[in-house]
Design a protein around this motif. Structure first.
Motif, PDB file in Angstrom:
ATOM      1  N   TYR A   1      10.336  -0.121  -2.110  1.00 31.67           N
ATOM      2  CA  TYR A   1      11.010   0.376  -0.909  1.00 31.67           C
ATOM      3  C   TYR A   1      10.560  -0.425   0.319  1.00 31.67           C
ATOM      4  O   TYR A   1       9.524  -1.110   0.298  1.00 31.67           O
ATOM      5  N   GLN A   2      11.334  -0.329   1.382  1.00 33.12           N
ATOM      6  CA  GLN A   2      10.950  -0.915   2.668  1.00 33.12           C
ATOM      7  C   GLN A   2      10.531   0.220   3.620  1.00 33.12           C
ATOM      8  O   GLN A   2      10.896   1.379   3.414  1.00 33.12           O
ATOM      9  N   PHE A   3       9.808  -0.142   4.679  1.00 35.55           N
ATOM     10  CA  PHE A   3       9.263   0.879   5.587  1.00 35.55           C
ATOM     11  C   PHE A   3       9.411   0.446   7.041  1.00 35.55           C
ATOM     12  O   PHE A   3       9.299  -0.733   7.366  1.00 35.55           O
ATOM     13  N   GLN A   4       9.669   1.436   7.878  1.00 38.11           N
ATOM     14  CA  GLN A   4       9.657   1.239   9.330  1.00 38.11           C
ATOM     15  C   GLN A   4       8.734   2.283   9.940  1.00 38.11           C
ATOM     16  O   GLN A   4       8.848   3.472   9.632  1.00 38.11           O
ATOM     17  N   GLY A   5       7.823   1.846  10.806  1.00 35.73           N
ATOM     18  CA  GLY A   5       6.966   2.791  11.492  1.00 35.73           C
ATOM     19  C   GLY A   5       7.753   3.563  12.539  1.00 35.73           C
ATOM     20  O   GLY A   5       8.621   3.017  13.220  1.00 35.73           O
TER      21      GLY A   5
ATOM     22  N   ILE B   1      11.257  10.399   4.760  1.00 36.37           N
ATOM     23  CA  ILE B   1      10.215  10.316   5.786  1.00 36.37           C
ATOM     24  C   ILE B   1       8.876  10.496   5.079  1.00 36.37           C
ATOM     25  O   ILE B   1       8.642  11.509   4.408  1.00 36.37           O
ATOM     26  N   LEU B   2       8.015   9.508   5.215  1.00 38.26           N
ATOM     27  CA  LEU B   2       6.666   9.560   4.651  1.00 38.26           C
ATOM     28  C   LEU B   2       5.675   9.769   5.792  1.00 38.26           C
ATOM     29  O   LEU B   2       5.713   9.034   6.776  1.00 38.26           O
ATOM     30  N   GLN B   3       4.826  10.780   5.651  1.00 40.40           N
ATOM     31  CA  GLN B   3       3.863  11.075   6.717  1.00 40.40           C
ATOM     32  C   GLN B   3       2.460  11.263   6.166  1.00 40.40           C
ATOM     33  O   GLN B   3       2.274  11.881   5.110  1.00 40.40           O
TER      34      GLN B   3
ATOM     35  N   GLU C   1       0.829  -1.207   0.000  1.00 38.40           N
ATOM     36  CA  GLU C   1       0.000   0.000   0.000  1.00 38.40           C
ATOM     37  C   GLU C   1       0.867   1.263   0.000  1.00 38.40           C
ATOM     38  O   GLU C   1       0.611   2.219  -0.747  1.00 38.40           O
ATOM     39  N   LEU C   2       1.911   1.267   0.834  1.00 35.85           N
ATOM     40  CA  LEU C   2       2.774   2.441   0.921  1.00 35.85           C
ATOM     41  C   LEU C   2       3.616   2.617  -0.336  1.00 35.85           C
ATOM     42  O   LEU C   2       3.869   3.745  -0.772  1.00 35.85           O
TER      43      LEU C   2
END
Length: 357
Positions: free
Chosen positions: A23-27, A48-50, A8-9
Motif C-alpha cells: 500500500y501507499q501512505f500519506q501523512g 485510516i491508520l493511526q 515499516e507501515l
C-alpha cells in the motif's frame, strides 16, 4: 513519504485482516495527539491508520472498547458508518513492541471538515448529525463504557486545579492574568446552576468541535463524527456546548482580536433546528439547562488553559510563552458573550426542541 517508512507501515498492515499487498501512505497532520496516515491502493484511499498516543490515553484497551461498542450503534441511513478493521487475532487494535498501539479504520472518501460554520446550512447539518449521533447511542449500555480520561469535564476537578495553580504561580503571571482570574472566579459561581444529579448520563463524544464532523464534498451533508477517542459517559450539554463554541463563533479558537469573536444568533438557531430535525431525544431537564452548556464548555477549556499558563505550560503545547493565556482569554470572551445570550438561548431551545414525553 520515505521508502523506509512505507516499508515499516506495510509491515504493520500485515497484522490486520485486509488484503495483503503493498500500500501507499500519506501523512495527515490534522490533530495534535495521534499519528495518522491515509492508506491508499494505487492512489485510491481505503483506510485510516493511526497510532494511538499512549502517553495521553493510558487505557488503550478501554478506549478501543468504547469506540468498538459505539460503532455497533452508529449505523443508520442518515449516519455514515465507520468500521474498525480487526487484526488477524480478532482484536480492534495491534500492539507493536517498538512503536506502540495501532488501529485501522475505513476511510470515507470525498469528504471535508470545517473549523467554523460559515453559513446556516453548515450549522443545521452539524446540529442534525450531533443529534443523530446521540439518538443512535441512546440505548447503548452505559456500563460498557469506561472513563478513559477520568473527570474530563468535571468542573470541581478543574476548579481545584485552578485554585492550586494560584498558590504556586509566579507573581508576574498572576499579574498578567489578573482579568482572566477575576472572570474565572465570577463564572465559577454562576455555573453552580448546573446540577448534573438531575440529568441522565449519556454516551457522549466529549469533543464535538465542528472540525470533528465530516461533511460530504458533493452536497455538504454532515455524514458522521470522527475522532472518537474521548467517547465515554457524560451529559448532553457537554456535546451541545462544545459544538456551539465553534458553530456560533466564526473566529479561531485562539483569536487575539476579540472584536472578531461573536455569538451568531442565526447559526445558533440553525444548529438547534438541526437537532430537532431528528425528533425528540432529550428530556425536559436537559433542555432546561442546555443553554448553559454554551457557557460551560468554552469556559472549562479556557480555565484549563489558564491553569496551564499559571503552571508554566506543562500540559498544552505552546509556541510562545503567553499562548495559553491568549487561548484562555479568547475562550473566556466567547463564554462571556454566550453568558450575555443566556435568556435568548434558553428561549430558543425551549421553543425549538421537543422533549421526550
Amino acid at each position: 513519504m520515505i521508502k523506509e517508512k512505507t516499508v515499516e507501515l506495510n509491515e504493520l498492515l500485515e497484522n490486520f485482516s485486509i488484503e495483503k499487498k503493498t500500500y501507499q501512505f500519506q501523512g495527515i497532520n490534522q490533530g495534535y495527539i495521534n499519528d495518522t496516515y491515509l492508506v491508499l491502493d494505487n492512489n485510491y484511499p481505503l483506510y485510516i491508520l493511526q497510532r494511538v498516543n499512549h502517553n495521553v490515553f493510558k487505557d488503550v484497551h478501554g478506549l478501543m472498547g468504547n469506540i468498538a461498542n459505539a460503532f455497533e450503534f452508529l449505523q443508520d441511513k442518515d449516519y455514515t458508518a465507520i468500521d474498525l478493521l480487526k487484526t488477524e487475532t480478532g482484536s480492534s487494535y495491534y500492539k507493536q513492541e517498538k512503536t506502540g498501539y495501532w488501529r485501522l479504520m475505513t476511510y470515507i472518501n470525498n469528504t471535508t471538515a470545517y473549523d467554523n460554520a460559515t453559513n446556516t446550512a453548515i450549522a443545521f447539518q452539524a446540529g442534525k448529525v450531533v443529534g443523530k449521533f446521540h439518538q443512535l447511542l441512546a440505548d447503548a449500555p452505559l456500563e460498557s463504557y469506561v472513563d478513559t480520561i477520568p473527570q474530563f469535564h468535571d468542573l470541581s476537578l478543574r476548579h481545584n486545579q485552578f485554585e492550586e495553580s494560584l498558590i504556586s504561580a509566579k507573581k508576574e503571571k498572576l499579574e498578567t492574568s489578573e482579568a482572566a482570574i477575576v472572570f474565572a472566579k465570577e463564572t465559577l459561581e454562576k455555573l453552580k446552576i448546573l446540577d448534573n444529579s438531575k440529568l441522565p448520563e449519556r454516551v457522549c463524544h466529549n469533543d464535538t468541535k465542528l472540525n470533528n464532523i465530516l461533511f460530504s464534498k458533493e452536497d455538504n451533508t454532515a455524514l458522521c463524527l470522527i475522532d472518537l477517542d474521548t467517547i465515554m459517559k457524560g451529559y448532553f450539554y457537554f456535546d451541545f456546548g462544545d459544538a456551539i463554541r465553534t458553530v456560533a463563533n466564526t473566529a479561531a479558537e485562539d483569536e487575539q482580536d476579540h472584536d472578531k469573536i461573536t455569538f451568531e444568533r442565526p447559526l445558533f438557531e440553525a444548529f438547534v433546528k438541526g437537532l430537532e430535525s431528528n425528533g425528540a431525544f432529550l428530556y425536559k431537564e436537559e433542555i432546561d439547562l442546555l443553554a448553559w452548556g454554551a457557557v460551560f464548555m468554552p469556559f472549562i477549556h479556557g480555565l484549563r488553559a489558564l491553569t496551564d499558563y499559571l503552571n508554566d505550560n506543562i500540559y498544552y503545547k505552546v509556541s510562545y510563552e503567553n499562548q495559553n493565556l491568549d487561548r484562555c482569554l479568547s475562550l473566556f470572551d466567547f463564554s462571556n458573550k454566550a453568558l450575555q445570550e443566556i435568556e435568548y438561548m434558553t428561549q430558543v431551545v425551549k421553543e425549538g426542541l421537543t422533549p421526550i414525553d
